[in-house]
Structure formats: C-alpha cells, structure tokens
Design an enzyme around this catalytic site. Structure first.
Site, PDB file in Angstrom:
ATOM      1  N   ARG A   8       0.901  -1.183   0.062  1.00  0.00           N
ATOM      2  CA  ARG A   8      -0.076   0.058   0.063  1.00  0.00           C
ATOM      3  C   ARG A   8       0.966   0.988  -0.079  1.00  0.00           C
ATOM      4  NH1 ARG A   8      -1.466   2.236   4.675  1.00  0.00           N
ATOM      5  NH2 ARG A   8      -1.429   0.447   5.745  1.00  0.00           N
ATOM      6  N   LYS A  57      -7.711   5.968 -19.616  1.00  0.00           N
ATOM      7  CA  LYS A  57      -7.937   6.673 -21.137  1.00  0.00           C
ATOM      8  C   LYS A  57      -6.754   6.567 -21.837  1.00  0.00           C
ATOM      9  CE  LYS A  57     -11.880   7.973 -19.234  1.00  0.00           C
ATOM     10  NZ  LYS A  57     -11.658   7.769 -17.612  1.00  0.00           N
ATOM     11  N   TYR A  66     -15.796  17.830 -16.290  1.00  0.00           N
ATOM     12  CA  TYR A  66     -16.130  16.563 -16.452  1.00  0.00           C
ATOM     13  C   TYR A  66     -17.152  16.498 -15.374  1.00  0.00           C
ATOM     14  CZ  TYR A  66     -15.777  11.460 -15.218  1.00  0.00           C
ATOM     15  OH  TYR A  66     -16.017  10.195 -14.906  1.00  0.00           O
ATOM     16  N   ASP A 118      -6.257  19.195 -15.555  1.00  0.00           N
ATOM     17  CA  ASP A 118      -6.814  17.686 -15.749  1.00  0.00           C
ATOM     18  C   ASP A 118      -6.025  17.527 -17.260  1.00  0.00           C
ATOM     19  OD1 ASP A 118      -7.641  15.288 -16.889  1.00  0.00           O
ATOM     20  OD2 ASP A 118      -9.690  15.538 -15.689  1.00  0.00           O
TER      21      ASP A 118
END
Length: 381
Positions: free
Chosen positions: A48, A198, A101, A173
């Site tokens: 982690r 993406k 978005y 972004d």
C-alpha cells in the site's frame, strides 16, 4: 532531454539487473522482508505504501510530463479526490470549468461541498472571468483543456499567471490531451492530473489515475495521504498501464489523424448543427490549442440538427462506434453525455446540451469510421 517515445519506453524501465528481463516485472508481493526492524530494502515494506511495479510507472509518467514526482492511483477520481483533500480545507474555494467532467463536478458539488469547500464554475477560456471569480479563499484553479465533453480550450500559461498572483494552485486535468500532446507543467501549471484509464493506458483494459508535480512538499503530502487512504493501483494495473504508455506516441498520431477527418466530414453533413473540435479553424480555441498542443487530439463532439431524439438515434445506429462510456482506447466509442457520462450535471450550470454526441475516435481505418458515422447520420433524413 530524450525524445518522448524514448522516454515512454525506457524511463524507469531498465532491464532487470539479475535476469536481464527487458519488461518490467509484476511484483505481486504485499509485504517485504526487512533487514532488521525498520531496515527496508529500497524503501519497500508494504505494497500500500510502495510497490516496485508502481514505482516504475510513476517514474515513467513523471518523465513524460517533464515533472519530478508522479503518484499513481487506483482511478482518475481517486487521484482527484486525494489531491483536492490535500490542497483544500473547509472554508476554501475552488474555481472549476463551466463545462467540467461530470465526475469531477459530482465530487466537488456533492462530496467536498459537505466538507465546507465552495466552488464557482467559470468559462476558463476567458482569463478575465477567472480573475473576477477569484476570492481571498481561492486555493485551487482546476481546469481541463480540452474540456470534457465540449472540447473547450483554456490558455494554460495565462491561467497560471492569474492563479500565481492569487496564491492559488493551478491544476490541469490533461486526460484528453495526454502528455504526448501537451505538457502543462512546462506552461506554468502546478499539478497535472490524469485518468490513465484513457489515452495513457489506451486499451480499455485498466482503470487508473495519476498526479504529476514538481513541488517536493506537495509530493510528500500526496504520498502521506495516499498511504493513509489506500487509493493505490494493484501491480498488474500498473503493469498494464506501463505496457500501454509505450505506444502512446504512435497511437495519438493515429487518433489525431482519424479525428481530423471525422470532424471534417461532420462539419459538412446537413444533419449536424455544430462540430466541437479544436483542430477546426473556426473553433474559438483553435489558436490557443495550436500554441500549446502538439496536435488537436482524438476527441470530437457534435450537436445534431434534430435535437435530443436525433442525437440518441445516431448513438444507437452506429456499427463500428460502440455505444459506451470512457474514452481513449484503440476502439472508437460514441455516447450521449447528457444521459451517460455527464448525467450528474443535469439541472446545474454545467448541464450539457441534450443534442450533444461525444466521440472517442479510435485507430481503425478512417474511411470505415467516416462511413459508419455518415450512415448513422443519413438515417435522420
């Protein structure tokens, strides 16, 4: 500095010193043997906190964005949430695009607002509008360029100047552009965010996110927050993203080639009211995009002349363009933002036009994609 494709293939990815393997290993171990109490090997103690496969991905992403630090996350929204919780506190204010978005808007409007964070949507193509929206409490200016789904363009360097004067951080972004087409840190941005699901991953087979910055203190704060909340990608997800990024440059060139031809066809079709693509000379952000981007990207949106019903019909009638959410994969996708990716903006200032169709133009043969769209549009009569 080495070229983009060289960095994509080699940054952080030297052959294994023991076996000579040229491909990064998938380190599945959740824990690591320590040489005495607190004596970690290479800083690894628990996956982690850090994982070697994730480290390799982070080094590669930082190199591609011309940044010093990158942090990989389990999703783009995981990256966004962690970053905003580090940068903002109750009582702070954030400026967002008026066409942001839907997922980002939902997080800020429905989650962070309950935490006492206020937001103002602004047309960030207008620098003076941003300047007018700045408050003493403004700590973050969040922009997308191109925006999702209206393909708006913001001048990153100009926004950086306004944010800097206000003592705020400019976050970009960069998902739609990818680091191949645009490097916001070089233009003055403080932080870059990606949904690596993406274009970076590029094959619709992995979900992930990333944050890149040159700020040492912010990078340390992100590491602490990420470890505390556990928003990390698994090693196989990191490996898949690394595999995808190696071909980012060649994929983006084909995405752009195809998108340009699709946009030109749409601009001349009588069933199309308006085409939104920064590569078209009549796009209001064309000159700014040409200045700060290598090319204009693989995303195209358009509005149908027949309203909402026509938009829905086009989305249902394509054969090669698959009706699906997400974007940036090698296959072409079509969607109706108003009822799909941007449903969360309904009834707000960010509500998208109901006749809007968004395309993620893939890397198939352009002639086939054009014929598929033309046939779907021709059914509108």
């Amino acid at each position: 500095m080495q070229g983009f494709s060289t960095r994509a293939i080699h940054a952080g990815q030297e052959p294994d010193p023991i076996t000579g393997a040229v491909t990064t290993s998938i380190h599945t171990s959740s824990t690591y043997a320590q040489d005495g109490v607190g004596g970690t090997r290479g800083g690894y103690e628990y996956s982690r906190s850090a994982n070697p496969t994730r480290t390799t991905l982070q080094e590669c992403l930082a190199a591609l964005e011309d940044g010093r630090h990158a942090r990989a996350f389990g999703s783009g929204m995981g990256a966004t949430d962690t970053l905003l919780r580090v940068l903002l506190k109750p009582g702070d204010h954030i400026v967002i695009p008026h066409d942001a978005y839907g997922g980002t808007f939902r997080l800020i409007d429905k989650v962070l607002s309950g935490w006492g964070v206020e937001h103002t949507p602004v047309d960030l193509s207008d620098v003076e509008a941003l300047r007018a929206a700045i408050r003493p409490e403004t700590k973050v200016v969040w922009t997308e360029t191109p925006t999702n789904p209206l393909l708006g363009i913001a001048d990153i360097a100009a926004l950086a100047g306004v944010a800097r004067d206000a003592g705020a951080s400019l976050v970009v972004d960069n998902t739609f552009a990818s680091p191949y087409l645009q490097t916001p840190l070089a233009l003055g941005a403080d932080v870059v965010v990606h949904s690596t699901t993406k274009y970076v991953g590029g094959h619709s087979d992995v979900v992930g996110g990333a944050i890149v910055t040159n700020d040492d203190d912010l990078a340390a704060a992100l590491s602490f927050a990420q470890n505390s909340t556990g928003s990390v990608p698994g090693p196989f997800d990191a490996w898949l993203t690394l595999r995808g990024v190696k071909t980012l440059a060649v994929r983006m060139e084909r995405h752009c080639d195809n998108a340009e031809r699709v946009a030109e066809m749409l601009a001349g079709h009588p069933a199309v009211e308006k085409v939104l693509y920064p590569g078209l000379p009549d796009h209001p952000g064309h000159e700014v995009a040409a200045k700060q981007m290598r090319r204009f990207g693989g995303m195209v949106s358009f509005q149908t002349a027949g309203g909402r019903d026509a938009a829905l019909q086009v989305c249902s009638n394509t054969q090669l363009f698959t009706l699906a959410e997400s974007l940036g994969g090698i296959e072409s996708l079509i969607e109706h933002p108003g009822q799909m990716t941007h449903a969360s903006t309904a009834g707000s200032m960010l509500e998208v036009p109901d006749n809007l169709v968004r395309l993620s133009v893939g890397i198939e043969d352009a002639e086939d994609l054009i014929e598929d769209l033309r046939a779907a549009l021709d059914t509108l009569g």
